[in-house]
Write an enzyme that holds these catalytic residues in place. Structure first.
Site, PDB file in Angstrom:
ATOM      1  N   SER A  54       6.164  -8.831  -3.757  1.00 24.49           N
ATOM      2  CA  SER A  54       5.506  -8.555  -2.488  1.00 24.49           C
ATOM      3  C   SER A  54       4.942  -9.867  -1.973  1.00 24.49           C
ATOM      4  CB  SER A  54       4.356  -7.565  -2.718  1.00 24.49           C
ATOM      5  OG  SER A  54       3.558  -7.435  -1.561  1.00 24.49           O
ATOM      6  N   TYR A  72      -3.632  -4.560  -7.246  1.00 22.35           N
ATOM      7  CA  TYR A  72      -2.255  -4.755  -6.752  1.00 22.35           C
ATOM      8  C   TYR A  72      -1.846  -6.227  -6.804  1.00 22.35           C
ATOM      9  CZ  TYR A  72       1.837  -3.883  -3.770  1.00 22.35           C
ATOM     10  OH  TYR A  72       3.115  -3.773  -3.266  1.00 22.35           O
TER      11      TYR A  72
HETATM   12  N1  LIG Z   1       5.577  -0.558   1.118  1.00 17.60           N
HETATM   13  C1  LIG Z   1       5.233  -1.836   1.166  1.00 17.60           C
HETATM   14  O1  LIG Z   1       4.541  -2.279   2.117  1.00 17.60           O
HETATM   15  C2  LIG Z   1       5.661  -2.774   0.097  1.00 17.60           C
HETATM   16  C3  LIG Z   1       5.537  -4.157   0.340  1.00 17.60           C
HETATM   17  C4  LIG Z   1       5.905  -5.041  -0.658  1.00 17.60           C
HETATM   18  C5  LIG Z   1       6.351  -4.554  -1.872  1.00 17.60           C
HETATM   19  N2  LIG Z   1       6.461  -3.224  -2.083  1.00 17.60           N
HETATM   20  C6  LIG Z   1       6.901  -2.771  -3.400  1.00 17.60           C
HETATM   21  O2  LIG Z   1       8.122  -2.045  -3.311  1.00 17.60           O
HETATM   22  C7  LIG Z   1       8.163  -1.068  -4.351  1.00 17.60           C
HETATM   23  C8  LIG Z   1       8.470   0.294  -3.746  1.00 17.60           C
HETATM   24  O3  LIG Z   1       7.456   0.600  -2.810  1.00 17.60           O
HETATM   25  P1  LIG Z   1       7.665   1.707  -1.674  1.00 17.60           P
HETATM   26  O4  LIG Z   1       6.911   1.249  -0.485  1.00 17.60           O
HETATM   27  O5  LIG Z   1       9.083   2.061  -1.574  1.00 17.60           O
HETATM   28  O6  LIG Z   1       6.820   2.907  -2.343  1.00 17.60           O
HETATM   29  P2  LIG Z   1       7.046   4.498  -2.290  1.00 17.60           P
HETATM   30  O7  LIG Z   1       7.703   4.888  -1.013  1.00 17.60           O
HETATM   31  O8  LIG Z   1       5.734   5.084  -2.653  1.00 17.60           O
HETATM   32  O9  LIG Z   1       8.078   4.756  -3.491  1.00 17.60           O
HETATM   33  C9  LIG Z   1       7.691   4.470  -4.795  1.00 17.60           C
HETATM   34  C10 LIG Z   1       8.669   5.097  -5.750  1.00 17.60           C
HETATM   35  O10 LIG Z   1       8.248   4.799  -7.097  1.00 17.60           O
HETATM   36  C11 LIG Z   1       8.135   6.019  -7.825  1.00 17.60           C
HETATM   37  N3  LIG Z   1       7.101   5.860  -8.861  1.00 17.60           N
HETATM   38  C12 LIG Z   1       5.774   5.625  -8.691  1.00 17.60           C
HETATM   39  N4  LIG Z   1       5.159   5.581  -9.873  1.00 17.60           N
HETATM   40  C13 LIG Z   1       6.119   5.771 -10.825  1.00 17.60           C
HETATM   41  C14 LIG Z   1       6.113   5.854 -12.235  1.00 17.60           C
HETATM   42  N5  LIG Z   1       4.971   5.726 -12.942  1.00 17.60           N
HETATM   43  N6  LIG Z   1       7.280   6.061 -12.883  1.00 17.60           N
HETATM   44  C15 LIG Z   1       8.437   6.208 -12.182  1.00 17.60           C
HETATM   45  N7  LIG Z   1       8.502   6.153 -10.854  1.00 17.60           N
HETATM   46  C16 LIG Z   1       7.353   5.944 -10.176  1.00 17.60           C
HETATM   47  C17 LIG Z   1       7.822   7.084  -6.775  1.00 17.60           C
HETATM   48  O11 LIG Z   1       8.163   8.394  -7.165  1.00 17.60           O
HETATM   49  P3  LIG Z   1       7.127   9.340  -8.006  1.00 17.60           P
HETATM   50  O12 LIG Z   1       5.798   9.193  -7.344  1.00 17.60           O
HETATM   51  O13 LIG Z   1       7.725  10.701  -7.912  1.00 17.60           O
HETATM   52  O14 LIG Z   1       7.142   8.818  -9.397  1.00 17.60           O
HETATM   53  C18 LIG Z   1       8.747   6.608  -5.653  1.00 17.60           C
HETATM   54  O15 LIG Z   1      10.073   7.018  -5.913  1.00 17.60           O
HETATM   55  C19 LIG Z   1       6.809  -1.159  -5.070  1.00 17.60           C
HETATM   56  O16 LIG Z   1       6.941  -1.987  -6.192  1.00 17.60           O
HETATM   57  C20 LIG Z   1       5.929  -1.825  -4.055  1.00 17.60           C
HETATM   58  O17 LIG Z   1       4.868  -2.511  -4.658  1.00 17.60           O
HETATM   59  C21 LIG Z   1       6.133  -2.321  -1.121  1.00 17.60           C
END
Ligand SMILES: NC(=O)c1ccc[n+]([C@@H]2O[C@H](COP(=O)([O-])OP(=O)(O)OC[C@H]3O[C@@H](n4cnc5c(N)ncnc54)[C@H](OP(=O)(O)O)[C@@H]3O)[C@@H](O)[C@H]2O)c1
Length: 227
Positions: free
Chosen positions: A134, A147
């Site tokens: 990120s 985070y």
């Molecule tokens: N959104 C942003 O602004 C952003 C920016 C930079 C980086 N990122 C990174 O990108 C990645 C994905 O983020 P996103 O925005 O796509 O989030 P999201 O829409 O909340 O999706 C997260 C996914 O991870 C799963 N998950 C969460 N905890 C878990 C666990 N303990 N075991 C297995 N699966 C788990 C969730 O499903 P369940 O809850 O059903 O397990 C979901 O499928 C993360 O690493 C995040 O830090 C996001």
């Protein structure tokens, strides 16, 4: 571009992981996704299994199921992650341990259990790991003690892992987006946010780079943030 990849996506039931799995499947790659919530997994219509990345033994069984389903694993995308913004004083030690366990140790666990399959794939041509960092891995924000720690950590983890796995023919890279409109951490999506598909595009760029090259780190940010 060599299609027919066999890609294991953690956190592949929502947001960036789901957009990546869909983009891969749409062009003919095989995918296998995992996350905790069974209903959300079923709703994707994609092959996969429920799993908590904090549980290395469970994740090992799911990686084996992924390899069984796809005939191997030649790429791992680590998109499982959580986020919250909390001032340091209000963070319970258990909450801090938990975000480390999901974002940092969960990524370690997935790399660890996928390694035997990736080694097999590397022997026949291609193997890749893509981790989700990120911009919060380079810049701190207020309330980001949990985070930021995990995302700064993932940068070091990814760079060190690249050095260990490059001799095996396994590339390891990191995609580091700014805010994506997935609602992660309770941030309400805005029209100027990146779309999960934008990040999926960067992940596919890493996977698709000529084997001579390793795209180790891609940062992307919204092109039109509010003035
Ligand atoms: N959104 C942003 O602004 C952003 C920016 C930079 C980086 N990122 C990174 O990108 C990645 C994905 O983020 P996103 O925005 O796509 O989030 P999201 O829409 O909340 O999706 C997260 C996914 O991870 C799963 N998950 C969460 N905890 C878990 C666990 N303990 N075991 C297995 N699966 C788990 C969730 O499903 P369940 O809850 O059903 O397990 C979901 O499928 C993360 O690493 C995040 O830090 C996001």
């Amino acid at each position: 571009v060599k299609v027919g990849r066999r890609v294991f996506v953690t956190g592949g039931t929502a947001g960036i992981g789901l957009a990546t799995a869909r983009a891969l499947a749409a062009r003919g790659d095989q995918v296998f996704v995992c996350a905790r919530d069974a209903a959300r997994l079923a709703a994707t219509g994609l092959p996969g299994a429920t799993c908590d990345v904090r549980d290395a033994a469970q994740l090992g069984r799911v990686a084996a199921a992924a390899a069984e389903c796809m005939g191997g694993i030649d790429a791992l995308v680590n998109s499982a992650g959580i986020a919250w913004i909390t001032p340091f004083e209000a963070i319970a030690p258990e909450a801090f341990a938990s975000i480390l366990a999901v974002n940092l140790a969960g990524t370690f666990n997935a790399c660890h259990v996928a390694l035997p399959f990736l080694k097999q794939a590397a022997a026949t041509g291609q193997a890749d790991i893509v981790n989700l960092g990120s911009r919060s891995g380079r810049y701190a924000f207020k309330g980001g003690v949990g985070y930021n720690t995990t995302k700064f950590g993932l940068q070091g983890f990814t760079e060190a892992l690249f050095l260990d796995l490059a001799p095996l023919g396994i590339r390891v890279g990191l995609v580091a987006p700014g805010t994506v409109g997935t609602g992660l951490g309770g941030t309400a999506p805005e029209s100027w946010h990146l779309a999960p598909e934008d990040v999926a595009g960067a992940i596919l760029a890493l996977l698709d780079a000529d084997r001579r090259a390793s795209l180790n780190w891609i940062e992307l940010r919204p092109a039109r943030p509010p003035a």
